[in-house]
Structure formats: C-alpha cells, structure tokens
Design an enzyme around this catalytic site. Structure first.
Site, PDB file in Angstrom:
ATOM      1  CG  ASP A 135       1.069 -24.355 -17.069  1.00  0.00           C
ATOM      2  OD1 ASP A 135       2.590 -24.728 -17.679  1.00  0.00           O
ATOM      3  OD2 ASP A 135       0.824 -23.351 -16.081  1.00  0.00           O
ATOM      4  CG  HIS A 142       2.554 -28.653  -8.319  1.00  0.00           C
ATOM      5  ND1 HIS A 142       2.168 -27.598  -7.666  1.00  0.00           N
ATOM      6  CD2 HIS A 142       1.556 -28.483  -9.293  1.00  0.00           C
ATOM      7  CE1 HIS A 142       1.496 -26.844  -8.520  1.00  0.00           C
ATOM      8  NE2 HIS A 142       0.948 -27.621  -9.725  1.00  0.00           N
ATOM      9  CD  GLU A 206       0.725 -23.407 -10.325  1.00  0.00           C
ATOM     10  OE1 GLU A 206       0.608 -23.445 -11.948  1.00  0.00           O
ATOM     11  OE2 GLU A 206       0.404 -24.127 -10.050  1.00  0.00           O
ATOM     12  CD  GLU A 208       3.937 -23.744 -14.846  1.00  0.00           C
ATOM     13  OE1 GLU A 208       4.517 -24.211 -15.645  1.00  0.00           O
ATOM     14  OE2 GLU A 208       3.808 -23.723 -14.414  1.00  0.00           O
ATOM     15  CG  ASP A 240       0.870 -20.713 -14.807  1.00  0.00           C
ATOM     16  OD1 ASP A 240      -0.285 -19.943 -15.115  1.00  0.00           O
ATOM     17  OD2 ASP A 240       0.243 -21.939 -14.572  1.00  0.00           O
ATOM     18  NE  ARG A 244      -2.296 -21.930  -6.211  1.00  0.00           N
ATOM     19  CZ  ARG A 244      -1.765 -22.764  -7.546  1.00  0.00           C
ATOM     20  NH1 ARG A 244      -3.004 -23.019  -8.071  1.00  0.00           N
ATOM     21  NH2 ARG A 244      -0.142 -22.326  -7.802  1.00  0.00           N
ATOM     22  CD  GLN A 247      -6.096 -23.720 -10.037  1.00  0.00           C
ATOM     23  OE1 GLN A 247      -5.433 -22.848  -9.633  1.00  0.00           O
ATOM     24  NE2 GLN A 247      -5.168 -24.809 -10.459  1.00  0.00           N
ATOM     25  CE  LYS A 260      -3.250 -22.505 -13.099  1.00  0.00           C
ATOM     26  NZ  LYS A 260      -1.872 -22.733 -12.716  1.00  0.00           N
ATOM     27  CB  THR A 264       2.242 -15.872 -18.773  1.00  0.00           C
ATOM     28  OG1 THR A 264       0.374 -17.016 -18.143  1.00  0.00           O
ATOM     29  CG2 THR A 264       3.649 -17.810 -18.570  1.00  0.00           C
ATOM     30  CD  GLU A 381       3.116 -27.669  -4.573  1.00  0.00           C
ATOM     31  OE1 GLU A 381       4.252 -28.286  -4.647  1.00  0.00           O
ATOM     32  OE2 GLU A 381       3.808 -26.149  -5.378  1.00  0.00           O
TER      33      GLU A 381
HETATM   34 CA    CA Z   1       0.420 -24.016 -14.309  1.00  0.00          CA
END
Ligand code: CA
Length: 436
Positions: A135, A142, A206, A208, A240, A244, A247, A260, A264, A381
């Site tokens: 990844d 971002h 996320e 992607e 993804d 948080r 993380q 993560k 996915t 975000e």
């Molecule tokens: Ca990612």
C-alpha cells in the site's frame, strides 16, 4: 496507445452498452471473476453494458483465432492470472478480438448472445489471485492533512518528495465488493496512563485505486521505468479500511499493522491499462519540488504517466437504509490531482532493490484526496480528526463509521472526444465487533 478499440463511434449490439453514462461501453471491456449464484464453477467474464459476457461459454461458442482461443482457455476456468502474465501484445490481441466480437455488425452476435448473463444475476470473487499487496501513500494532500493532525509543525516528512512511501499490506483479508467488515478489537491509548482494549471507536475508510501487476520481474532484476507500464495490468477501486485509534497507538516506529490488516475491499471489475489509454495526463511537479531521481523519470512518464480517474465516496447508514434514503455523497476527487507519483514510478521504485513483482500482485495508490477539504478520501480528513462531525440527511451525524454503515466508492473517466468508461463500484458494510 490509442487504437480502434477506443473509437468513440464504436457501438455494441448489446444495447445497454450504448446507454448514456454506462460504466461499461464497448470501449471499456473490464474483467471479473464470477458465477451465477448457484455454486457453479468460477470463470472470467467481460462487462458489456448491464451484462457479463461469460468467457467460459464464449470460448466454445465461437471459432476464435488460435492465439485468442489459447488466451481464453485459462479464463474459461476462472484464472485471470495467466492472462495477466502475458506480454502486452497478447493482452491487446484479446481486447481487439472482444471489441470486434461485441461491436455492432459482428457476425458473432447470434453465437455470443447466448453467452450473456445479467450482472444482477451473478456473484463475484476477487478477479485474480493476489500474492502480495503493498500500500503506497501517493496522495500528497492526504499525507499533508493527516501529517498535520499528528505533527502540526511538520506535516510532510522530508522523504515524501523523494521516495514513494509504502508498507507491506495483508492479502488474506482482501475481499470483493459487498464484503461485511467486522469492526476490529484492539489496543488503543486514550488520556489514561495505560492502553485500553476493545472495539475500534475511530473506524474509517480510505478511497484508493488498486493497481494490479501484469508480467512482473524475476528476483534481483529491477523493472526500468521505461518498461514499467507493460507490467501494469489494470486498475480497481480499493477501500483501505482503517482503525484510526489502533493505528495512532501502534504505528511507530514500523507503520500500521492491525489498524489495516483486518480488511481491504476491491471492486470486482478490473479495468485494463489498455482501456485507460485515453485517460492519461502528464506528470508534472511544482517548480520548487525536487525532480524525481533518474530511476523514477522517463519521457513517457512525463508525457502521460498520470491516471485521470474521477472518484467519489458515498455513505448509507442503517437508518437511511430503513428510510429508503439514497446514498449521500461525502466527497469527490480525481486521481491526477491527488497523486504525487505515477503507477509507473511505483513499479520502478518497488523493484529497484531487486524485489520481484508477480502477476496479480496489488499496489494500493494511497488515499486519493484532492487539495480541498471537501475532496478528502477519508473521514479522518473530512472531520478534521473527529473534531467536526458531518451532518447527514435525516438528522444523523458522523465523525467515524458506525455499525450498519455502508461505504460505496465509484470511479469513472471522461475526456472530450472519447466515450466515458467506469470502474463500477466497491461497497462494504460495517458489522459490530465481536465481544471483547
Ligand atoms: Ca492506505
């Protein structure tokens, strides 16, 4: 390379493929692995309008030219990886054969008509076997926005403009659109002196792109950037999922791990690099930024290295679903605006140390957030780290995902003089954590 398969005048004898705004006109021809929802064998199909051309049936229904028939053998038994490993000329030959077979006026129409299924009547698996998943972090807006939350004075680390940053992802938990995402349990650290254990409270998505590798390279033989495009097979949408709070506690010094690796999700359709040929943009950097090192630079990368794909994320909550409300769009962006590095640069960088890529390997692009706050590809975000809730229709609010929330991502390409093509969608629904 733009050829007859991109001709905007081309129409299909499958009428739904000619509809305004369809993701799957005859200019697209993406691959998926599917079966009727009845326990039959998996096979590869091609999207055309709202139908799937079943290559398991189509291989036997028509006398294809020898080279094309040979390529269809593995596809008929559900194996896309073998085609992915073929040289680009073979992949183009198959695309050309499918394009003329599905175009208006084809004398194969009556034979192939019997090989079509409604997309609504099939189920999908992942399109290919994914051996490895890396990844990347190419979304500079971002990276800057997230960096600002963690390091207000130093949002973008000094390596960002020199090195395409990535970490090794987890393949075993990659699923296809429709996946149910079990909210993970894990360690989190609040204000107290010791960490807590329990369900993630800051579950995020996320937005992607997933880049799927074609032939790849032998161990210790890097792929030069001038050849990198030939080693890209196609593109999917990729969510993804990110925990948080887990993380934030675990990510130093080696990067994300359990935040993560629980899930996915990919869209079922792989849009080939050939289909994307009209939708490329020059790679350019702001004048004050360092030029890429020579191994990350080439004429063709400068001329057309960027992918130009429009992207959007929508949400349906449990309450919205029960009320029959339509999905609400959270944000929209474009990959050419979001990405700091091109797909070819990722391939060249990934292999420059001799690491081998294999057919079907997956590269995540990183979160494709645009420069404006409302173009963000994650809730982290959009809500400024959970400080500014989003108001939803019906009076609900969100900072992070709640149980029952369905996240839907879509992607498409448009350019004057060409027919719009789409990537379809990737959807996934959050289900409650196991009791911890
Ligand atoms: Ca990612």
């Amino acid at each position: 390379m733009i050829d007859a398969t991109h001709d905007p005048q081309l129409r299909s004898w499958v009428e739904s493929a000619n509809a305004e705004g369809t993701d799957f006109p005859v200019q697209n021809l993406p691959y998926a692995r599917f079966r009727r929802a009845s326990g039959e064998a998996w096979r590869i199909g091609v999207a055309i309008g709202d139908r799937v051309l079943d290559l398991g049936q189509a291989r036997d229904a028509v006398a294809w030219p020898g080279e094309v028939a040979a390529l269809m053998g593995p596809l008929a038994s559900g194996d896309l990886n073998t085609l992915m490993g073929q040289p680009i000329a073979a992949r183009r030959a198959l695309r050309a054969a499918l394009s003329s077979a599905l175009a208006r006026g084809s004398d194969l129409q009556s034979a192939l008509q019997r090989c079509l299924l409604p997309q609504a009547a099939v189920e999908y698996s992942l399109a290919c076997h994914i051996g490895d998943y890396s990844d990347f972090y190419t979304g500079i807006h971002h990276a800057r926005a997230v960096g600002k939350l963690f390091r207000p004075d130093n949002p973008l680390l000094p390596n960002y403009r020199w090195v395409p940053i990535a970490y090794h992802g987890r393949t075993s938990s990659i699923g296809v659109s429709g996946q149910r995402i079990r909210r993970p349990n894990g360690q989190t650290k609040g204000e107290g002196p010791t960490p807590d254990f329990g369900p993630c409270r800051r579950l995020d998505y996320e937005l992607e792109l997933g880049l799927l590798i074609g032939p790849g390279n032998a161990l210790s033989e890097p792929i030069p950037i001038a050849e990198a495009e030939q080693h890209l097979f196609g593109v999917t949408l990729l969510n993804d999922w990110s925990a948080r709070d887990i993380q934030a506690w675990e990510y130093q010094p080696l990067g994300p791990f359990l935040a993560k690796s629980f899930a996915t999700t990919l869209s079922p359709w792989v849009v080939t690099m050939e289909a994307l040929a009209p939708f490329r943009r020059p790679f350019a950097r702001p004048a004050q930024d360092p030029a890429p090192m020579p191994y990350l630079d080439s004429d063709s990368n400068r001329a057309s290295g960027m992918l130009d794909i429009s992207l959007e994320t929508s949400l349906v909550t449990d309450a919205m679903r029960r009320a029959g409300a339509a999905p609400v769009r959270l944000a929209a962006s474009n990959s050419a605006e979001a990405a700091y590095w091109t797909p070819a640069q990722l391939v060249a960088h990934h292999t420059v140390n001799g690491c081998n890529l294999r057919p079907g390997d997956l590269l995540g692009s990183g979160t494709m957030s645009g420069p404006e706050a409302h173009q963000a590809g994650s809730l982290l975000e959009l809500t400024d780290g959970g400080k500014r809730p989003i108001a939803l229709p019906g009076g609900e609010q969100r900072t992070f995902l709640e149980d029952g929330d369905m996240v839907i991502m879509r992607g498409w390409c448009e350019r004057a003089g060409f027919v719009r093509i789409g990537l379809g969608e990737v959807a996934g629904t959050v289900v409650p954590a196991l009791r911890s």
